[in-house]
Structure formats: structure tokens, C-alpha cells
Design an enzyme around this catalytic site. Structure first.
Site, PDB file in Angstrom:
ATOM      1  N   HIS A 270       0.849  -1.202   0.000  1.00  0.00           N
ATOM      2  CA  HIS A 270       0.000   0.000   0.000  1.00  0.00           C
ATOM      3  C   HIS A 270       0.875   1.240   0.000  1.00  0.00           C
ATOM      4  O   HIS A 270       1.970   1.240   0.572  1.00  0.00           O
ATOM      5  CB  HIS A 270      -0.895   0.016   1.251  1.00  0.00           C
ATOM      6  CG  HIS A 270      -2.065   0.924   1.095  1.00  0.00           C
ATOM      7  ND1 HIS A 270      -2.001   2.268   1.387  1.00  0.00           N
ATOM      8  CD2 HIS A 270      -3.307   0.699   0.630  1.00  0.00           C
ATOM      9  CE1 HIS A 270      -3.175   2.819   1.135  1.00  0.00           C
ATOM     10  NE2 HIS A 270      -3.989   1.888   0.668  1.00  0.00           N
ATOM     11  N   ASP A 328      -7.993  -5.216  -0.740  1.00  0.00           N
ATOM     12  CA  ASP A 328      -8.365  -5.995  -1.932  1.00  0.00           C
ATOM     13  C   ASP A 328      -8.038  -7.471  -1.819  1.00  0.00           C
ATOM     14  O   ASP A 328      -8.429  -8.257  -2.685  1.00  0.00           O
ATOM     15  CB  ASP A 328      -7.655  -5.404  -3.163  1.00  0.00           C
ATOM     16  CG  ASP A 328      -8.146  -3.994  -3.423  1.00  0.00           C
ATOM     17  OD1 ASP A 328      -7.326  -3.065  -3.465  1.00  0.00           O
ATOM     18  OD2 ASP A 328      -9.371  -3.819  -3.523  1.00  0.00           O
TER      19      ASP A 328
END
Ligand code: SDX
Length: 394
Positions: A270, A328
């Protein structure tokens, strides 16, 4: 946990921005919507309760929540002529391509909500956009499978209505499973906002010129589609299916660590979180609940995901690079269990993120210091030089 720095309007229009909406501590893995921890909102709230909080800054009273829900329900239908847009698309068009086109086309229908200097019209555009996203998304899904569009039902709440528009058919009754509808609400809450991510920054930049709000949301959908951003949920499930069995995980871990191999672990890493994405934990729990509810508790893909996470979290490369599962990683398995095809996963992300995009757009437009966004650059091209006639060039 706010920065009490003095406000430089020029700063807003070039590099970053100040916002009161969402706070992320990437090192600690903290996510707050208007100060409320994401796990508390996901566990207790309904999506429109979080939507109200993001838009107006406070949790709604019962009366405020009921009024907001009614206003949204009232605007869930789209102009009947919009259904003709769909017939222009191939049946196998990616639904995100359809969403970019049809959501952008809303700006051609609603002229009474495009003077964004008028607070009433800003509010109208906000309510309409949040209300119509599920309807357009469900139409895109129905069109892709050749089934008739199902109209919104105002007696159903936001997520139940969306599931009904996607999975009901005119020829037989359809009952929305409350467990799945609650899971859908929770998934929408997890995806609702996330500070200045790529698609939110796109909406803010487009909106800073005074562009039509529906067109700005269409720009956000386009940005979200990318596999490095919202498209990762579709890519993560495809990756897990490619791995297939637990014994093949080491091969893919090795590829993810190989600098010469473009392969990345989808759903891992991320830009901001250098710790576990707090949304991923809640998504994993929701994944278990949905799989149990639909009778797929022993889904082999979940087994691969859990083992992959375990191996990666104990691997020096991932530890050193601070790579953890993000939102996700488990969402694809969950959305597939809810009955959606992979190409609809990012569309669901867009439905939820529309609340965040609209809240951030409103905050930007209502900021008295707001000016058009104009990022600057570090020029690394040639210094000034003179023109040479074509017949004199070597
Ligand atoms: C979302 O911004 C947001 O808030 C987004 C989002 C939201 O809610 O809006 O949270 C939603 O987009 C989540 C992210 C979804 N994307 C993916 O899961 C795709 C896979 N992830 C990677 O593409 C990547 O992690 C990014 C794009 C998310 C972040 O990329 P960065 O900024 O390059 O990550 P980094 O700087 O932390 O990388 C550190 C190192 C790099 O190697 P070196 O250059 O140091 O040698 O780790 C490597 C990266 O190459 N790396 C990975 C990796 N992610 C980063 N290696 C293997 N697999 C990965 N997934």
C-alpha cells in the site's frame, strides 16, 4: 490527531490538501472516518449511516438517518432514456467502461444540479449521485448477462436494493438474504473513503475547475479502474485462482520478490499502510461469514489466501518492505461468494467510494480558499535551444 498548521491557500492548489474527513495512520494501521474507527462503523453501522457521517461530519440521529435514507431512495431511479445508452455497448464490455460512460452521461440529464455555487444544487447532485450509482451498476451487470433491468424498490435499504436489482428476475420472486445484505453494507463501509487516494485526488482535481459533479465522478471511476488501485480486487482473485493450490505458493512468492519479474502479489502492499490495512482484517472476517452463509465454508481459494498471507507475513522480504494484505486481498473471494463475476468487483468498489468522492468534492468546493488545482513539475527536459530547418538536420 489534527495538524494545527496555519493554512496556506497556495499550498492547496499545488501539492496536497487539508481535509476533515478521513484520517489514516499508515504506520499504526489506523483508519478513522470523521474520527470514528473503521472497525466500529463496519461492525455496527449501516452504509448510509456512514455515508451521512462522511458527508455531513456527524453520525445522524434516527430522524436524520430516516430522512437521508428516504431522500436517497427517492432518487434511485434513472431517467428512462438512460437505458438506451446501454444498447450502444457490446455485451462483453467491461462494466467499468460502461460506468465511466453512463455516469458521465448523468451530466447531460441533470441541469438543475450543476451550478455548484448553489448549495441546494450541490446537495441535489450529491444525493442523486449516491442514489443512482447502485442502479446504474446493476443495469451494467444485467446488460452484461442479457437479463432485463430490475427497477429499484424503495422499501428495501441501500444494499438490499442493490442485491435485488442485480439478482432478481421478473419471472420469479427473489428474497434478499439479510446476512448477505448486511455483509454488502459492511463491504461498502470499508470502501467508502480513504483520504487522498488516486481516484479521490482525481475527483478533487477535476472538481477544482468547477466541472459538472457527475463528470468528476466519472473521472474518479476511470482512475479507480486501474489494477494498482481499485482494480486490484479483480486482479487479486485472478492471482489466487492462478496459484490454485497451497503447494504452488512458494513459486509465486519467489516471483513477487524477483526484481526482474513484473509479477506483484495483488492485494498486498500500500502507498500509505506500512502495517496491516485495518480494512483487510474486517474483510477477512466478512469473507468467512459470507462463505458460510452461501455454503462454501471450505472454499479452496480462501485456503490459498490464508496460507499465502501467513507465508508472506513471515518472509523477510515482505517484512523488510512492510508489505501487508490490503483491502483488496480478501474482497474478491467475498464478492464472488455474493454472486458477482470478477469484472463487477471494481464496480462495487466504485459504488461505495462514490460517497467518499462526493464528501471530498463537497469539502473542496465549500472551502473558501479553494482554487483550481495546478500541480507543478520538476522539469528535466532540454534547456532552451534554437530551431533548425528540416533540410539542415542530420
Ligand atoms: C488500493 O491509496 C489508497 O488509499 C488506495 C486504496 C483506497 O482505498 O483507495 O487503499 C485502494 O488501491 C489498495 C492497493 C491495491 N493495489 C494492489 O494491491 C496492487 C498490488 N500492490 C502494489 O502494486 C503496490 O503495493 C502499490 C501500488 C499498492 C503500492 O506501490 P508502491 O508505492 O511502490 O509500494 P511501496 O513503495 O511500499 O513498495 C516498497 C517495495 C518496492 O520495492 P523496491 O522498489 O523497494 O525494491 O515493495 C515492492 C515495491 O516494488 N512492492 C511489492 C508489492 N508492493 C510493493 N512487491 C511485491 N508485491 C507487491 N504487492
Amino acid at each position: 490527531k489534527t495538524n494545527n498548521f496555519t493554512f496556506d491557500p497556495g499550498f492547496t492548489s499545488t501539492a496536497s490538501c487539508e481535509s476533515k474527513i478521513t484520517y489514516i495512520d499508515g504506520d499504526e494501521g489506523v483508519l478513522l472516518y470523521r474520527g470514528y474507527p473503521i472497525d466500529q462503523l463496519a461492525e455496527t453501522g449501516k452504509f448510509l449511516e456512514t455515508g451521512y457521517l462522511l458527508l455531513y461530519g456527524e453520525l445522524p440521529t434516527k430522524a436524520q438517518f430516516d430522512d437521508f435514507s428516504k431522500r436517497i431512495a427517492y432518487h434511485t431511479m434513472v431517467h428512462e432514456q438512460m437505458s438506451q445508452f446501454f444498447t450502444g455497448f457490446r455485451r462483453d464490455a467491461h462494466p467499468m467502461a460502461v460506468m465511466v460512460g453512463v455516469v458521465g452521461a448523468l451530466s447531460a440529464f441533470y441541469h438543475d444540479s450543476t451550478d455548484i455555487r448553489d448549495p441546494e444544487q450541490r446537495e441535489m447532485a450529491s444525493i442523486r449521485m449516491i442514489a443512482k450509482m447502485p442502479t446504474i451498476a446493476a443495469m451494467a451487470y444485467k446488460y452484461s448477462i442479457g437479463q432485463p433491468f430490475i427497477y429499484p424498490q424503495n422499501h428495501l435499504d441501500y444494499s438490499a436494493n442493490f442485491l435485488n436489482m442485480c439478482f432478481a428476475v421478473p419471472c420469479e420472486p427473489y428474497k434478499v438474504d439479510p446476512v448477505l445484505s448486511r455483509a454488502m453494507d459492511r463491504i461498502f463501509i470499508l470502501h467508502a473513503d480513504h483520504e487522498q487516494n488516486a481516484s479521490t485526488s482525481t475527483v478533487r482535481l477535476a472538481g477544482s475547475s468547477g466541472a459538472n459533479p457527475f463528470a468528476c465522478i466519472s473521472a474518479g471511476i476511470a482512475c479507480l479502474w486501474g489494477p494498482a488501485h481499485g482494480g486490484a480486487n479483480e486482479a487479486a482473485l485472478t492471482m489466487l485462482q492462478r496459484i490454485g493450490t497451497v503447494d504452488r505458493i512458494p513459486e509465486f512468492i519467489a516471483r513477487a520478490k524477483d526484481k526482474n519479474d513484473p509479477f506483484r502479489l495483488m492485494g498486498f502492499g500500500h502507498r500509505v499502510y506500512k502495517n496491516y490495512d485495518p480494512r483487510a482484517k474486517i474483510m477477512q472476517k466478512t469473507c468467512h461469514e459470507v462463505l458460510e452463509a452461501v455454503g462454501h465454508g471450505d472454499d479452496p481459494t480462501l485456503k490459498v489466501a490464508l496460507e499465502l498471507e501467513h507465508i508472506a507475513l513471515n518472509d523477510d522480504y515482505f517484512i523488510e518492505k512492510k508489505l501487508y494484505p490490503n483491502i483488496d486481498f480478501y474482497s474478491g473471494i467475498t464478492l464472488r461468494a455474493l454472486g458477482f463475476p470478477t469484472e463487477m468487483f471494481t464496480v462495487l468498489f466504485a459504488i461505495a467510494r462514490t460517497v467518499g468522492w462526493i464528501a471530498q468534492w463537497k469539502e473542496m468546493i465549500e472551502d473558501p480558499y479553494q482554487r483550481i488545482g495546478r500541480p507543478r513539475q520538476l522539469y528535466t527536459g532540454p534547456t532552451e535551444r534554437s530551431y533548425v530547418a528540416m533540410d539542415e538536420r542530420g
